[in-house]
Design a protein around this motif. Structure first.
Motif, PDB file in Angstrom:
ATOM      1  N   ARG A 266       6.901   5.041 -15.577  1.00  0.00           N
ATOM      2  CA  ARG A 266       5.671   3.580 -15.287  1.00  0.00           C
ATOM      3  C   ARG A 266       5.670   4.144 -14.317  1.00  0.00           C
ATOM      4  O   ARG A 266       6.302   3.988 -13.679  1.00  0.00           O
ATOM      5  N   VAL A 267       4.361   4.430 -13.394  1.00  0.00           N
ATOM      6  CA  VAL A 267       4.473   4.179 -12.028  1.00  0.00           C
ATOM      7  C   VAL A 267       3.292   4.297 -11.713  1.00  0.00           C
ATOM      8  O   VAL A 267       2.581   3.677 -12.930  1.00  0.00           O
ATOM      9  N   HIS A 268       2.461   3.810 -10.009  1.00  0.00           N
ATOM     10  CA  HIS A 268       1.156   3.914  -9.836  1.00  0.00           C
ATOM     11  C   HIS A 268       1.100   4.638  -9.120  1.00  0.00           C
ATOM     12  O   HIS A 268       1.714   5.553  -8.512  1.00  0.00           O
ATOM     13  N   LYS A 269      -0.501   4.790  -9.003  1.00  0.00           N
ATOM     14  CA  LYS A 269      -1.159   5.833  -8.011  1.00  0.00           C
ATOM     15  C   LYS A 269      -0.606   6.438  -7.315  1.00  0.00           C
ATOM     16  O   LYS A 269      -0.043   5.356  -6.030  1.00  0.00           O
ATOM     17  N   GLY A 270      -0.078   8.275  -7.341  1.00  0.00           N
ATOM     18  CA  GLY A 270       0.474   7.873  -5.472  1.00  0.00           C
ATOM     19  C   GLY A 270       2.165   7.829  -5.400  1.00  0.00           C
ATOM     20  O   GLY A 270       2.736   8.763  -4.976  1.00  0.00           O
ATOM     21  N   ASP A 271       2.568   7.630  -6.523  1.00  0.00           N
ATOM     22  CA  ASP A 271       3.706   7.094  -6.043  1.00  0.00           C
ATOM     23  C   ASP A 271       4.829   8.592  -6.511  1.00  0.00           C
ATOM     24  O   ASP A 271       3.823   9.581  -7.473  1.00  0.00           O
ATOM     25  N   THR A 272       5.848   8.534  -6.553  1.00  0.00           N
ATOM     26  CA  THR A 272       6.382  10.204  -6.819  1.00  0.00           C
ATOM     27  C   THR A 272       7.719   9.740  -7.694  1.00  0.00           C
ATOM     28  O   THR A 272       8.527   8.588  -7.270  1.00  0.00           O
ATOM     29  N   VAL A 273       8.314  10.529  -8.946  1.00  0.00           N
ATOM     30  CA  VAL A 273       9.530   9.846  -9.579  1.00  0.00           C
ATOM     31  C   VAL A 273      10.196  11.846  -9.505  1.00  0.00           C
ATOM     32  O   VAL A 273       9.661  12.473  -8.982  1.00  0.00           O
ATOM     33  N   TYR A 274      11.671  11.184  -8.833  1.00  0.00           N
ATOM     34  CA  TYR A 274      12.646  12.675  -9.562  1.00  0.00           C
ATOM     35  C   TYR A 274      13.507  12.384 -10.597  1.00  0.00           C
ATOM     36  O   TYR A 274      13.969  11.183 -11.116  1.00  0.00           O
ATOM     37  N   VAL A 275      12.820  13.499 -11.321  1.00  0.00           N
ATOM     38  CA  VAL A 275      13.717  13.296 -12.833  1.00  0.00           C
ATOM     39  C   VAL A 275      14.538  13.895 -12.819  1.00  0.00           C
ATOM     40  O   VAL A 275      14.707  15.361 -12.506  1.00  0.00           O
ATOM     41  N   ASN A 276      15.889  13.587 -13.535  1.00  0.00           N
ATOM     42  CA  ASN A 276      17.268  14.986 -12.940  1.00  0.00           C
ATOM     43  C   ASN A 276      17.626  15.034 -14.588  1.00  0.00           C
ATOM     44  O   ASN A 276      17.440  14.259 -15.307  1.00  0.00           O
ATOM     45  N   VAL A 277      16.743  16.095 -15.084  1.00  0.00           N
ATOM     46  CA  VAL A 277      17.664  16.670 -16.379  1.00  0.00           C
ATOM     47  C   VAL A 277      18.628  17.079 -16.691  1.00  0.00           C
ATOM     48  O   VAL A 277      19.500  18.498 -16.135  1.00  0.00           O
ATOM     49  N   HIS A 278      18.907  16.899 -16.933  1.00  0.00           N
ATOM     50  CA  HIS A 278      21.178  17.351 -17.955  1.00  0.00           C
ATOM     51  C   HIS A 278      21.219  18.164 -19.155  1.00  0.00           C
ATOM     52  O   HIS A 278      19.869  17.501 -20.334  1.00  0.00           O
ATOM     53  N   ASN A 279      21.017  19.468 -18.932  1.00  0.00           N
ATOM     54  CA  ASN A 279      20.950  19.726 -20.948  1.00  0.00           C
ATOM     55  C   ASN A 279      22.045  20.121 -21.093  1.00  0.00           C
ATOM     56  O   ASN A 279      23.185  20.628 -20.768  1.00  0.00           O
TER      57      ASN A 279
ATOM     58  N   ALA B 105       5.688   9.203 -22.967  1.00  0.00           N
ATOM     59  CA  ALA B 105       4.169   9.681 -22.028  1.00  0.00           C
ATOM     60  C   ALA B 105       4.287   9.163 -21.478  1.00  0.00           C
ATOM     61  O   ALA B 105       5.762   9.282 -20.133  1.00  0.00           O
ATOM     62  N   ILE B 106       3.916   9.672 -20.049  1.00  0.00           N
ATOM     63  CA  ILE B 106       3.507   8.999 -18.643  1.00  0.00           C
ATOM     64  C   ILE B 106       1.956   8.124 -18.374  1.00  0.00           C
ATOM     65  O   ILE B 106       1.316   8.282 -18.908  1.00  0.00           O
ATOM     66  N   VAL B 107       2.557   6.934 -17.796  1.00  0.00           N
ATOM     67  CA  VAL B 107       1.349   5.665 -17.873  1.00  0.00           C
ATOM     68  C   VAL B 107       1.469   5.254 -16.213  1.00  0.00           C
ATOM     69  O   VAL B 107       2.246   5.424 -15.517  1.00  0.00           O
ATOM     70  N   VAL B 108       0.447   5.643 -15.500  1.00  0.00           N
ATOM     71  CA  VAL B 108      -0.006   6.160 -14.295  1.00  0.00           C
ATOM     72  C   VAL B 108      -0.949   4.582 -13.930  1.00  0.00           C
ATOM     73  O   VAL B 108      -2.509   4.649 -13.852  1.00  0.00           O
ATOM     74  N   TYR B 109      -0.269   3.651 -13.717  1.00  0.00           N
ATOM     75  CA  TYR B 109      -1.644   2.449 -13.163  1.00  0.00           C
ATOM     76  C   TYR B 109      -1.828   2.499 -11.725  1.00  0.00           C
ATOM     77  O   TYR B 109      -1.899   3.753 -10.833  1.00  0.00           O
ATOM     78  N   PRO B 110      -3.017   1.381 -11.594  1.00  0.00           N
ATOM     79  CA  PRO B 110      -3.690   1.218 -10.410  1.00  0.00           C
ATOM     80  C   PRO B 110      -3.126   1.862  -8.781  1.00  0.00           C
ATOM     81  O   PRO B 110      -1.462   0.695  -9.461  1.00  0.00           O
ATOM     82  N   LYS B 111      -3.575   2.533  -7.778  1.00  0.00           N
ATOM     83  CA  LYS B 111      -2.597   1.525  -6.756  1.00  0.00           C
ATOM     84  C   LYS B 111      -2.428   0.331  -6.942  1.00  0.00           C
ATOM     85  O   LYS B 111      -3.001  -0.501  -6.997  1.00  0.00           O
TER      86      LYS B 111
ATOM     87  N   ALA C  96       0.695  -1.273   0.077  1.00  0.00           N
ATOM     88  CA  ALA C  96       0.221  -0.069  -0.369  1.00  0.00           C
ATOM     89  C   ALA C  96       1.026   1.091   0.044  1.00  0.00           C
ATOM     90  O   ALA C  96       0.149   2.673   0.249  1.00  0.00           O
ATOM     91  N   ARG C  97       2.202   0.798   0.057  1.00  0.00           N
ATOM     92  CA  ARG C  97       3.106   2.616   0.284  1.00  0.00           C
ATOM     93  C   ARG C  97       3.394   3.059  -0.881  1.00  0.00           C
ATOM     94  O   ARG C  97       3.751   2.245  -1.975  1.00  0.00           O
ATOM     95  N   ALA C  98       3.041   3.945  -1.192  1.00  0.00           N
ATOM     96  CA  ALA C  98       3.762   4.608  -2.452  1.00  0.00           C
ATOM     97  C   ALA C  98       5.174   4.797  -2.682  1.00  0.00           C
ATOM     98  O   ALA C  98       6.640   4.580  -1.944  1.00  0.00           O
ATOM     99  N   ALA C  99       5.328   4.267  -4.428  1.00  0.00           N
ATOM    100  CA  ALA C  99       7.049   4.157  -3.951  1.00  0.00           C
ATOM    101  C   ALA C  99       7.292   5.553  -4.618  1.00  0.00           C
ATOM    102  O   ALA C  99       7.161   6.463  -5.166  1.00  0.00           O
ATOM    103  N   VAL C 100       9.242   5.626  -4.681  1.00  0.00           N
ATOM    104  CA  VAL C 100       9.460   6.408  -4.975  1.00  0.00           C
ATOM    105  C   VAL C 100      11.059   5.875  -6.954  1.00  0.00           C
ATOM    106  O   VAL C 100      11.366   5.099  -6.140  1.00  0.00           O
ATOM    107  N   HIS C 101       9.974   6.790  -7.778  1.00  0.00           N
ATOM    108  CA  HIS C 101      11.093   6.309  -8.441  1.00  0.00           C
ATOM    109  C   HIS C 101      12.087   7.511  -9.091  1.00  0.00           C
ATOM    110  O   HIS C 101      12.040   8.739  -9.019  1.00  0.00           O
ATOM    111  N   TYR C 102      12.928   7.056  -9.694  1.00  0.00           N
ATOM    112  CA  TYR C 102      14.032   7.973 -10.092  1.00  0.00           C
ATOM    113  C   TYR C 102      14.465   7.807 -11.968  1.00  0.00           C
ATOM    114  O   TYR C 102      14.862   6.652 -12.405  1.00  0.00           O
ATOM    115  N   HIS C 103      14.603   8.794 -12.773  1.00  0.00           N
ATOM    116  CA  HIS C 103      14.913   8.971 -13.930  1.00  0.00           C
ATOM    117  C   HIS C 103      16.364   9.764 -13.832  1.00  0.00           C
ATOM    118  O   HIS C 103      16.488  10.967 -14.129  1.00  0.00           O
ATOM    119  N   ASP C 104      16.691   9.703 -15.575  1.00  0.00           N
ATOM    120  CA  ASP C 104      18.230  10.580 -15.886  1.00  0.00           C
ATOM    121  C   ASP C 104      17.165  10.848 -17.236  1.00  0.00           C
ATOM    122  O   ASP C 104      17.412  10.550 -18.449  1.00  0.00           O
TER     123      ASP C 104
END
Length: 634
Positions: free
Chosen positions: A110-123, A190-196, A72-80
């Protein structure tokens, strides 16, 4: 008058939608929604005794709270995200353009409902860029919303910035894109948000999914062309082709060998994650000899809508179920522009972009793929209206609606083309512009969010009007020239926390230039409670509002020479952009900003800014040319 779509060659089968009125989008208030959607299947969380033991252990360890079980806990994701120039060959010519991670479209999040994503954008590119997470509400976190000079300044070349993308109620398909100049032509995905975790869809789980992104292709450097056009006050460029997942398809030169293909198994059911990332056009989309069922829009579920095509505006997303139930073979997925401008305006992109749905298995098929004969033609406004008017929220026990009923703020906002005097160095001239309530937006030199948060004066004013300055027949065929001149300004609208807001957007025919406007609000989803043609009548039109199951979206198409009524509750404090998602109109100023004040508690207030935000440079260097003095005084 009835517009009958009941023949064999009709866009809709009569058993699906029947007839539609031509003079309005929304029917009278419908019957209450039937709560017949499939209940969530919940994962087993272990025995009662094991949960009690786990809870007791956590109490002993933490001494302050009980954490939810892992599922039931929200997950945390990381992307570059690596922003850089990438070489492409399309339509027999080559060029380089900015992309993320060398891909077009960019990577899917791709995430589940309620998750958090950190996206580090390098220009690693040659100019400043920002990224917007379209449809993500970002509760109390406008710092990571992304629009240039509204919530941040650009990420300059050689630097990076980490976005914290907070998902809350969204479920379904959303997307991300650049929100600075016209860079989003190549920087989107795209962003895909799956059910919790522990729940499932309100329909039978599909066997697979496919992300389909509609985009625009320009042979030239579109940012350079747009900068030149805006500097001279000219019109902006038209795309050379539309693309599906980065490819124009079989009907374009030098493209057939690279057409995007999607393999399906006979008898299986799939969900298409459809994104309209096109720069300046609403699009029709269909699949040869396949009907489908639309079950979601803009990250929210809708009542299942069976159809043979969709009309999707720039910025919108849809979740579409399709069953692979036709003869083994190949079938075109096709898209073409829905053009709502005058029929005598013909300089639009007429490309029919295609991809191929191909069945797996042992068979020989040398024939051409089946083209969808249900794909509406460019000017088929009846099909477009008909489709939009039948979208309804799911509105059941598990996915209820919460339409505001006690309106405290009412706004009537006109969306118009026009002209402004603008400064380009020492040259002052008249140029094309667009406006909301006759105000054409000008970017400040420091982003609005930081100026508001730090209480800095001189960067914006709080006098965006609730009403047009002048009332006239907005939809007349011959609007007088005196209404063409707009004023420039950085004018925002202030809202108290939890205000219940109704906005009626009114399309106008100023400069004989009426067309649909896909209006997008950052930080919120809103209910579309009504729409129709002509000038809004504040006595009779509200009687037809749908307050039972209106669609909840973040982008709505304001009809040509018509109106759209929306409602939302201002429960997300922050600085949030309202704008037309046709990029040429956005560049010309069809924009305003809503500032929602804090609610009086830490939980109802804007979060503190992150330790680092990209520093600001003078926004007069950006595409909308204006003098620093003009921007300072607005």
């Amino acid at each position: 008058m009835e517009c009958i779509h009941a023949s064999r060659n009709s866009r809709w089968g009569p058993e699906v939608l029947g007839t539609a009125r031509c003079d309005a989008f929304m029917p009278l208030v419908p019957a209450a929604a039937a709560a017949d959607s499939r209940k969530h299947r919940r994962m087993r969380m272990g025995s009662r005794s094991s949960l009690l033991l786990e809870s007791a252990a956590l109490i002993l360890l933490l001494g302050c709270c009980i954490l939810p079980p892992p599922s039931a806990r929200a997950a945390v994701h990381y992307h570059d995200f690596i922003l850089k120039e990438t070489n492409f060959t399309r339509l027999c010519s080559s060029k380089s353009m900015m992309t993320v991670n060398d891909s077009l479209p960019g990577p899917v999040i791709r995430v589940h409902k309620g998750d958090t994503v950190y996206v580090n954008v390098h220009n690693h590119g040659g100019y400043g860029v920002t990224i917007h997470w379209h449809g993500v509400k970002q509760p109390r976190n406008p710092w990571s919303d992304g629009p240039e000079y509204v919530t941040q300044c650009p990420i300059e070349p050689g630097s990076n910035f980490t976005y914290e993308v907070i998902f809350s109620k969204e479920e379904g398909t959303l997307w991300w894109h650049a929100h600075s100049d016209w860079t989003r032509a190549g920087v989107h995905g795209a962003i895909v948000v799956y059910p919790k975790e522990g729940t499932t869809y309100p329909f039978e789980e599909p066997d697979g999914e496919e992300v389909v992104v509609l985009g625009s292709w320009y042979k030239a450097d579109v940012n350079k062309e747009v900068e030149e056009d805006l500097s001279s006050g000219s019109d902006t460029p038209r795309s050379d082709a539309y693309v599906i997942n980065g490819q124009p398809g079989d009907f374009c030169d030098c493209s057939k060998d690279f057409t995007y293909r999607w393999s399906v198994d006979y008898g299986k059911r799939y969900i298409i994650r459809l994104v309209n990332a096109v720069m300046n056009a609403e699009m029709f989309f269909a699949i040869g000899q396949h009907n489908f069922t639309v079950v979601g829009m803009d990250g929210a579920y809708i009542k299942p809508l069976v159809t043979s095509f969709v009309m999707i505006a720039p910025g919108q997303t849809m979740d579409i179920l399709v069953t692979a139930n036709q003869s083994l073979g190949q079938y075109y997925m096709a898209t073409r522009q829905y053009d709502s401008v005058k029929p005598d305006v013909t300089d639009y992109d007429k490309v029919n972009a295609t991809a191929i749905l191909q069945y797996t298995g042992n068979y020989t098929d040398t024939s051409a793929p089946f083209f969808p004969d249900t794909l509406p033609i460019y000017y088929d406004y009846i099909s477009a209206i008909y489709f939009m008017s039948h979208i309804r929220s799911l509105a059941n026990e598990e996915y209820p609606v919460d339409v505001p009923r006690n309106i405290t703020t009412f706004m009537y906002i006109t969306a118009s083309m026009g002209e402004v005097d603008f400064v380009n160095g020492s040259d002052t001239r008249i140029g094309l512009a667009s406006s909301l309530n006759n105000v054409s937006w000008v970017n400040p030199s420091t982003d609005v969010l930081m100026a508001y948060y730090r209480n800095l004066s001189g960067y914006f004013t709080t006098d965006f009007p609730d009403w047009p300055e002048k009332f006239f027949n907005f939809t007349a065929d011959d609007v007088p020239d005196e209404y063409e001149v707009a004023i420039q300004g950085t004018k925002v609208k202030m809202l108290n926390y939890n205000e219940e807001v109704e906005i009626v957007f009114q399309g106008t025919n100023v400069m004989d230039a009426s067309e649909d406007h896909p209006m997008h609000l950052h930080g919120y989803a809103f209910y579309v409670v009504g729409a129709g043609y002509g000038n809004f009548d504040n006595e009779t039109d509200p009687e037809s509002y749908n307050l039972v199951d209106p669609p909840e979206v973040n982008t709505v198409s304001l009809p040509k020479k018509g109106w759209t009524a929306i409602r939302f509750r201002a429960s997300n404090p922050g600085v949030w952009l309202w704008h037309c998602h046709l990029d040429r109109h956005y560049s010309w100023g069809m924009t305003t900003v809503f500032i929602v004040k804090n609610g009086g508690t830490p939980e109802t207030s804007i979060r503190e800014p992150p330790p680092y935000m990209p520093p600001c440079k003078d926004s007069s260097l950006q595409l909308r040319k204006s003098s620093p003095a003009l921007m300072k005084d607005t």
